[in-house]
Scaffold this active site. Structure first.
Site, PDB file in Angstrom:
ATOM      1  N   ASP A  36      55.280  67.299  56.273  1.00 49.63           N
ATOM      2  CA  ASP A  36      56.490  67.943  56.798  1.00 49.63           C
ATOM      3  C   ASP A  36      56.331  69.452  56.717  1.00 49.63           C
ATOM      4  OD1 ASP A  36      59.530  66.593  57.242  1.00 49.63           O
ATOM      5  OD2 ASP A  36      59.531  68.762  56.916  1.00 49.63           O
ATOM      6  N   ASN A  89      56.315  61.418  63.943  1.00 48.19           N
ATOM      7  CA  ASN A  89      57.779  61.295  63.944  1.00 48.19           C
ATOM      8  C   ASN A  89      58.511  62.632  63.896  1.00 48.19           C
ATOM      9  OD1 ASN A  89      60.447  59.913  63.172  1.00 48.19           O
ATOM     10  ND2 ASN A  89      59.992  61.164  61.364  1.00 48.19           N
ATOM     11  N   TYR A 155      64.645  68.511  75.146  1.00 44.55           N
ATOM     12  CA  TYR A 155      64.535  67.281  74.349  1.00 44.55           C
ATOM     13  C   TYR A 155      64.209  66.094  75.261  1.00 44.55           C
ATOM     14  CZ  TYR A 155      65.637  63.974  70.585  1.00 44.55           C
ATOM     15  OH  TYR A 155      65.565  62.991  69.617  1.00 44.55           O
ATOM     16  N   LYS A 159      60.763  63.869  75.032  1.00 42.33           N
ATOM     17  CA  LYS A 159      60.788  62.450  74.648  1.00 42.33           C
ATOM     18  C   LYS A 159      60.257  61.555  75.770  1.00 42.33           C
ATOM     19  CE  LYS A 159      62.196  63.034  70.443  1.00 42.33           C
ATOM     20  NZ  LYS A 159      61.296  62.762  69.311  1.00 42.33           N
ATOM     21  N   ILE A 188      71.036  58.178  65.250  1.00 42.14           N
ATOM     22  CA  ILE A 188      70.811  57.730  63.877  1.00 42.14           C
ATOM     23  C   ILE A 188      71.409  58.773  62.939  1.00 42.14           C
ATOM     24  CG2 ILE A 188      69.051  56.982  62.226  1.00 42.14           C
ATOM     25  CD1 ILE A 188      69.154  55.307  64.872  1.00 42.14           C
ATOM     26  N   THR A 190      71.278  61.019  60.556  1.00 40.18           N
ATOM     27  CA  THR A 190      70.339  61.833  59.764  1.00 40.18           C
ATOM     28  C   THR A 190      70.753  63.304  59.900  1.00 40.18           C
ATOM     29  OG1 THR A 190      68.847  62.371  61.587  1.00 40.18           O
ATOM     30  CG2 THR A 190      68.465  60.268  60.461  1.00 40.18           C
TER      31      THR A 190
HETATM   32  N1  NAD Z   1      68.657  61.109  64.472  1.00 45.86           N
HETATM   33  C1  NAD Z   1      68.729  60.661  65.718  1.00 45.86           C
HETATM   34  O1  NAD Z   1      69.826  60.382  66.245  1.00 45.86           O
HETATM   35  C2  NAD Z   1      67.477  60.456  66.533  1.00 45.86           C
HETATM   36  C3  NAD Z   1      67.562  59.714  67.711  1.00 45.86           C
HETATM   37  C4  NAD Z   1      66.415  59.509  68.474  1.00 45.86           C
HETATM   38  C5  NAD Z   1      65.217  60.059  68.068  1.00 45.86           C
HETATM   39  N2  NAD Z   1      65.173  60.790  66.927  1.00 45.86           N
HETATM   40  C6  NAD Z   1      63.881  61.371  66.557  1.00 45.86           C
HETATM   41  O2  NAD Z   1      63.526  60.908  65.277  1.00 45.86           O
HETATM   42  C7  NAD Z   1      62.618  61.836  64.676  1.00 45.86           C
HETATM   43  C8  NAD Z   1      63.080  62.119  63.262  1.00 45.86           C
HETATM   44  O3  NAD Z   1      64.355  62.705  63.309  1.00 45.86           O
HETATM   45  P1  NAD Z   1      65.459  62.510  62.173  1.00 45.86           P
HETATM   46  O4  NAD Z   1      66.657  62.006  62.837  1.00 45.86           O
HETATM   47  O5  NAD Z   1      64.887  61.792  61.025  1.00 45.86           O
HETATM   48  O6  NAD Z   1      65.733  64.055  61.854  1.00 45.86           O
HETATM   49  P2  NAD Z   1      65.646  64.903  60.515  1.00 45.86           P
HETATM   50  O7  NAD Z   1      66.026  66.274  60.940  1.00 45.86           O
HETATM   51  O8  NAD Z   1      66.403  64.226  59.440  1.00 45.86           O
HETATM   52  O9  NAD Z   1      64.096  64.854  60.145  1.00 45.86           O
HETATM   53  C9  NAD Z   1      63.129  65.523  60.900  1.00 45.86           C
HETATM   54  C10 NAD Z   1      62.045  66.027  59.967  1.00 45.86           C
HETATM   55  O10 NAD Z   1      61.047  66.687  60.761  1.00 45.86           O
HETATM   56  C11 NAD Z   1      60.659  67.872  60.072  1.00 45.86           C
HETATM   57  N3  NAD Z   1      60.103  68.839  61.033  1.00 45.86           N
HETATM   58  C12 NAD Z   1      60.771  69.587  61.933  1.00 45.86           C
HETATM   59  N4  NAD Z   1      59.919  70.379  62.589  1.00 45.86           N
HETATM   60  C13 NAD Z   1      58.688  70.125  62.092  1.00 45.86           C
HETATM   61  C14 NAD Z   1      57.394  70.624  62.381  1.00 45.86           C
HETATM   62  N5  NAD Z   1      57.196  71.582  63.304  1.00 45.86           N
HETATM   63  N6  NAD Z   1      56.350  70.130  61.690  1.00 45.86           N
HETATM   64  C15 NAD Z   1      56.528  69.180  60.743  1.00 45.86           C
HETATM   65  N7  NAD Z   1      57.738  68.673  60.413  1.00 45.86           N
HETATM   66  C16 NAD Z   1      58.790  69.144  61.097  1.00 45.86           C
HETATM   67  C17 NAD Z   1      61.933  68.376  59.413  1.00 45.86           C
HETATM   68  O11 NAD Z   1      61.662  69.263  58.341  1.00 45.86           O
HETATM   69  C18 NAD Z   1      62.560  67.067  58.959  1.00 45.86           C
HETATM   70  O12 NAD Z   1      62.172  66.695  57.659  1.00 45.86           O
HETATM   71  C19 NAD Z   1      62.608  63.057  65.606  1.00 45.86           C
HETATM   72  O13 NAD Z   1      61.460  63.012  66.436  1.00 45.86           O
HETATM   73  C20 NAD Z   1      63.859  62.877  66.442  1.00 45.86           C
HETATM   74  O14 NAD Z   1      63.766  63.498  67.699  1.00 45.86           O
HETATM   75  C21 NAD Z   1      66.260  60.995  66.138  1.00 45.86           C
END
Ligand code: NAD
Length: 252
Positions: A36, A89, A155, A159, A188, A190
């Site tokens: 991360d 991810n 975004y 994606k 989700i 988060t």
């Molecule tokens: N939460 C949602 O509703 C949702 C829906 C669809 C897809 N997603 C995708 O799921 C994945 C995880 O998201 P999440 O919801 O757990 O969000 P989150 O913000 O809780 O976690 C994302 C993590 O990625 C890390 N990060 C950000 N930029 C980074 C970089 N340049 N290098 C390394 N790490 C980096 C952040 O520090 C964080 O720990 C993402 O790709 C997001 O687009 C999330």
């Protein structure tokens, strides 16, 4: 256990879906590299996993930098001797002000750099290590690869690219017995969606976008990630799989 003797990298492992997946994979026997950009939170996740009696190390990475992603894969090899599961991810979401006309080009490039280029770099670096004995690469896409919302232009672009890269990589890497799949989560609960929580009207709209009118949890998504990484999913390849309580399936 399901992943005994296997090594996994989870990018974005400090938060949300990545954190839940790192913990679940480790609890099922994998040695996990929590990767991360946030070292404090990432070190804590690795420490939590070890405190549960499982194996994990943190490695700092910015996934938008190819050399750093290569170094991450190298760290896994140096630390645990192999790489079996790569979960690409890490990702960022827009702040909802990114309409295509007014949005600075730099805003677009930043999202593409992390969400799209970061997945490309993860596939490229992991596959180079996996090609002798196979492996599984899982990429995080989104329902936003398929359905549009306003003011999230970069975004959506990133994606949709993740879905395309998943198909192309699966086809190219099949000869090495490397499966490449993606997940397409709905909303989700988060840190990624925290900004919307304070506005009750917006939060209600987000909830109603799902068939059972609530957001998913990171743990629900992690269960799917672990399944896709396992041999139970050995005939699953080259697709993105929805984890969205039907959100992408109905008219609102
Ligand atoms: N939460 C949602 O509703 C949702 C829906 C669809 C897809 N997603 C995708 O799921 C994945 C995880 O998201 P999440 O919801 O757990 O969000 P989150 O913000 O809780 O976690 C994302 C993590 O990625 C890390 N990060 C950000 N930029 C980074 C970089 N340049 N290098 C390394 N790490 C980096 C952040 O520090 C964080 O720990 C993402 O790709 C997001 O687009 C999330």
């Amino acid at each position: 256990m399901r992943f005994t003797g296997q090594v996994a990298i989870v990018t974005g492992g400090a938060g949300g879906i990545g954190q839940a997946s790192a913990k679940l994979l480790a609890s099922q026997g994998a040695k996990v590299i929590v990767a991360d950009i946030n070292p404090q939170a990432g070190e804590q996740v690795a420490a939590d996993i070890r405190a549960e009696g499982h194996e994990a190390q943190f490695h700092a990475v910015d996934v938008s930098n190819f050399e750093r992603v290569e170094a991450l894969v190298q760290f896994a090899i140096e630390t645990y001797g192999q790489l079996d599961i790569m979960f690409n991810n890490a990702g960022i979401f827009g702040d909802g002000t990114e309409n295509v006309i007014d949005m600075p080009v730099e805003t677009y490039k930043r999202t593409i750099g992390i969400n799209q280029d970061g997945v490309f770099y993860g596939i490229k670096a992991a596959a180079a290590q996996m090609k002798d004995k196979g492996g599984v690469i899982i990429n995080t896409a989104s329902i936003y690869a398929y359905i549009a919302d306003k003011n999230q232009f970069p975004y959506h672009a990133s994606k949709a690219a993740v879905v395309g890269m998943t198909k192309a990589a699966a086809l190219e890497l099949a000869r090495y017995n490397i499966r490449v799949v993606a997940i397409a989560p709905g909303m989700i609960d988060t840190g990624l969606v925290d900004a919307w929580r304070a506005d009750e009207r917006v939060w209600n709209t987000i909830q109603k976008a799902h068939m059972r009118r609530q957001l998913g949890t990171a743990e629900q998504v992690a269960q799917v990630v672990a399944f896709l990484a396992s041999d139970e999913a050995s005939f699953m390849n080259g697709h993105a799989y929805f984890v969205d309580d039907g959100a992408a399936s109905f008219k609102r």
